[in-house]
Design an enzyme around this catalytic site. Structure first.
Site, PDB file in Angstrom:
ATOM      1  CE  LYS A  76      -3.624   1.972   3.112  1.00  0.00           C
ATOM      2  NZ  LYS A  76      -4.668   1.846   3.743  1.00  0.00           N
ATOM      3  CB  SER A 151      -8.237   3.969   2.652  1.00  0.00           C
ATOM      4  OG  SER A 151      -7.392   3.059   4.016  1.00  0.00           O
ATOM      5  CB  SER A 175      -8.691   0.364   5.907  1.00  0.00           C
ATOM      6  OG  SER A 175      -9.472   1.797   5.971  1.00  0.00           O
TER       7      SER A 175
HETATM    8  N1  GLN Z   1     -13.503   4.137   6.819  1.00  0.00           N
HETATM    9  C1  GLN Z   1     -12.716   4.654   7.776  1.00  0.00           C
HETATM   10  C2  GLN Z   1     -12.262   5.449   7.524  1.00  0.00           C
HETATM   11  O1  GLN Z   1     -12.445   6.466   6.502  1.00  0.00           O
HETATM   12  C3  GLN Z   1     -11.183   3.094   8.168  1.00  0.00           C
HETATM   13  C4  GLN Z   1     -10.272   3.831   6.787  1.00  0.00           C
HETATM   14  C5  GLN Z   1      -8.959   3.583   7.540  1.00  0.00           C
HETATM   15  O2  GLN Z   1      -8.899   1.843   8.136  1.00  0.00           O
HETATM   16  N2  GLN Z   1      -7.964   3.502   7.173  1.00  0.00           N
HETATM   17  O3  GLN Z   1     -11.802   6.241   8.024  1.00  0.00           O
END
Ligand code: GLN
Length: 484
Positions: A76, A151, A175
């Site tokens: 990532k 994400s 995410s």
């Molecule tokens: N969807 C959550 C957010 O937008 C989690 C994102 C993540 O785990 N990086 O904060």
């Protein structure tokens, strides 16, 4: 050679000299170029990958080589890579070339795994659909009109499309698990502190967890074994021995008590998703597990608490992007203040700005007690709910996500609808626990994920439960049409 994509199968083919790291890497690079439509990569590192493959081929002539030696994968683009652009999918870091590696990057390089490049993601890991990237949205390989989740959407799409057998990601509020569910793959979020955060670009430091996405629990076990461990460069890293995740896989599930969390099947959960998860849980009963009804009474408070705490920490972490030290800088500033304000106005995307506004508001004098402090208290209640439930069960189960993968554009104009996607995942981060999402069936012809949650540092128990399910079912072996 027939194309096979699991780490275990590839490692065996490498040992038997049926293929080489260089050949596998060339295949992965070609596959990545063949699927640019997915927009899953921000940077493809052909030169670096082929050089690493050559080194792995040398290592493979020695016995025993690491199980990951010669296996192509992607990082990532939140993990700093020495000499290789690391953007966090933000215009702010579009030109950023780190002078050092994240610990996770070092560890996988030491295992001789071959990084082919940097995967697309939501900007600064903020999002649940991968539509918040400066480089454009990622497409779901099951249906390119749909989101892969976020994400870590680029990482998940690369694995689901068979381009690489695994990818790294991060999980701050879901995410890893949510994209794993949307893309029909397996994603493990370890306990907070189990894997080093050093060199991982910070979003919400008390929640951020380096994690893995792969085709199976067995493959996740293999990668976690290489990633986990104490790191003196991360003050929150756990100084405790790493369990033997692979040895734990074979244990039969007789006597395992799985708590079915009532609240995780509540309002907003699609009937088709709930039905697939219930059917998977029936399968667990056949494997010898007992299902126990459990309650997590404060589950409904997880989203509000998370969406105060995560933005608060983000607003502090992102204060460093000011155009002075590195990253984007506004052109021809008239004053220092003009440099700061225009750099941040031009460098950050809309969702990141929204989080900074919410976070600085929640942390400001006069509101701190009402929002941030109260959210921290709720966080404790949520952790207590899990502790209470784990007095009577070994694992807690529920759907990973309320819906299957939704359409691109469907939710990105409504932040609250997007945040609601995280209803079953964020509590796990607030409590610092490990959890896994594994493919558990289909609804509307799209993959459904089953989430299993364990007490802190019980990754071996999670991987064991997921592996035994995958031995007895083939949901994890389904692939999008056209994927070999
Ligand atoms: N969807 C959550 C957010 O937008 C989690 C994102 C993540 O785990 N990086 O904060």
């Amino acid at each position: 050679m027939a194309q096979i994509f699991g780490i275990m199968q590839l490692a065996q083919a490498l040992r038997e000299r049926k293929t080489s790291a260089t050949e596998l890497t060339r295949q992965a690079l070609a596959a990545a170029k063949n699927r640019v439509d997915l927009n899953a990569l921000i940077t493809l590192d052909e030169t670096g990958a082929l050089a690493a493959a050559e080194r792995a081929d040398t290592a493979l002539t020695k016995n025993p080589a690491s199980a990951l030696a010669g296996i192509p994968f992607a990082h990532k683009d939140i993990f700093c890579t020495n000499g290789l652009r690391t953007t966090c999918a933000s215009r702010m870091l579009d030109n950023f070339v780190p002078p050092y590696n994240a610990t996770v990057v070092d560890k996988l390089a030491a295992a001789q795994a071959v990084a082919i490049g940097k995967a697309n993601m939501d900007e600064f890991a903020m999002g649940s659909s991968n539509e918040n990237s400066f480089y454009g949205p990622v497409k779901n390989p099951w249906d390119t009109a749909r989101v892969p989740g976020g994400s870590s959407g680029g990482s998940a799409a690369l694995v689901a499309a068979g381009i690489v057998p695994f990818a790294t990601g991060t999980d701050t509020g879901g995410s890893i698990r949510q994209p794993a569910a949307f893309c029909g793959i397996t994603g493990l979020k370890p306990t907070y502190g189990r894997v080093s955060r050093f060199g991982m670009i910070a979003f919400a430091s008390s929640l951020d967890t380096a994690s893995v996405l792969a085709r199976s629990a067995e493959d996740c076990a293999q990668v976690l074994a290489a990633m986990a461990g104490h790191d003196g460069r991360d003050a929150t890293s756990a100084d405790r021995a790493v369990d033997d995740y692979l040895a734990a896989l074979a244990k039969p599930l007789q006597g395992l008590r799985i708590g079915v969390a009532r609240e995780y099947f509540g309002a907003g959960i699609d009937a088709g998703v709930a039905a697939a998860v219930q059917a998977a849980l029936k399968q667990y009963e056949k494997l010898g597990a007992t299902l126990v009804d459990v309650s997590l009474p404060n589950a409904a408070l997880a989203i509000p608490a998370y969406y105060v705490i995560a933005p608060a920490e983000a607003s502090s972490n992102l204060a460093r992007y000011d155009g002075v030290r590195y990253g984007y800088a506004a052109k021809e500033p008239k004053s220092l203040e003009d440099l700061y304000t225009r750099t941040r106005a031009e460098g950050f995307g809309a969702e990141v700005k929204r989080r900074i506004l919410v976070g600085t508001y929640a942390l400001s004098a006069g509101y701190y007690d009402a929002y941030y402090l109260r959210a921290q208290r709720v966080r404790r209640l949520i952790a207590n709910d899990f502790a209470e439930a784990f007095k009577t069960v070994d694992l807690i189960a529920g759907p990973t996500t309320p819906t299957v993968a939704f359409k691109l554009g469907e939710k990105n104009s409504d932040p609250l609808a997007m945040y609601a996607e995280d209803v079953n995942t964020v509590a796990v981060n607030l409590a610092g626990l490990p959890a896994i999402s594994l493919p558990a069936g289909f609804s509307e012809k799209l993959p459904v994920g089953l989430q299993l949650i364990a007490p802190a540092f019980e990754e071996a128990r999670l991987l064991n439960a997921a592996h035994q399910f995958q031995l007895a079912s083939d949901w994890h072996a389904h692939k999008p049409e056209g994927v070999a």
